[in-house]
Design a protein around this motif. Sequence first.
Motif, short mmCIF file in Angstrom:
data_model
loop_
_atom_site.label_atom_id
_atom_site.label_comp_id
_atom_site.label_asym_id
_atom_site.label_seq_id
_atom_site.Cartn_x
_atom_site.Cartn_y
_atom_site.Cartn_z
N ILE A 115 0.83 -1.21 0.00
CA ILE A 115 0.00 0.00 0.00
C ILE A 115 0.86 1.26 0.00
O ILE A 115 0.45 2.32 -0.43
N SER A 116 2.09 1.15 0.48
CA SER A 116 2.97 2.32 0.54
C SER A 116 4.34 1.95 0.00
O SER A 116 5.12 1.33 0.72
N PHE A 170 -13.53 -9.10 -13.10
CA PHE A 170 -12.34 -8.98 -12.26
C PHE A 170 -12.68 -8.16 -11.02
O PHE A 170 -13.32 -7.13 -11.12
N THR A 171 -12.21 -8.60 -9.87
CA THR A 171 -12.24 -7.78 -8.66
C THR A 171 -10.91 -7.98 -7.95
O THR A 171 -10.49 -9.10 -7.71
N ALA A 208 -9.69 1.13 -2.16
CA ALA A 208 -11.02 0.72 -2.64
C ALA A 208 -10.90 -0.45 -3.60
O ALA A 208 -9.89 -0.58 -4.32
N PRO A 209 -11.90 -1.33 -3.65
CA PRO A 209 -11.86 -2.44 -4.61
C PRO A 209 -11.78 -1.93 -6.04
O PRO A 209 -12.36 -0.91 -6.38
N ILE A 210 -11.07 -2.67 -6.85
CA ILE A 210 -10.95 -2.37 -8.28
C ILE A 210 -11.66 -3.49 -9.02
O ILE A 210 -11.33 -4.67 -8.82
N SER A 211 -12.63 -3.17 -9.86
CA SER A 211 -13.34 -4.21 -10.58
C SER A 211 -13.66 -3.76 -12.00
O SER A 211 -13.72 -2.57 -12.29
#
Length: 65
Positions: free
Chosen positions: A14-15, A42-43, A50-53
């Motif tokens: 994340i960083s 896709f998720t 946040a989720p990417i879908s």
Amino acid sequence: MGVRLTASTYRISISPHPASIQLVVRVTDPAGLPLAGAQAFFTLQIPGLAPISNQLVTGADGRAV
């Protein structure tokens, strides 16, 4: 049918988080041939983001990117 999912990155932090990630799904029919027109959803869930879908349809080569 067969499905194989690959990603451009497998270790995600994340960083700093990656600027882009490419997910590729390959769909084949029971004979192992590419399956065109298959729907792929896709998720990607990365803790803290946040989720990417996305929903795509495979091309003539059985791939959706």
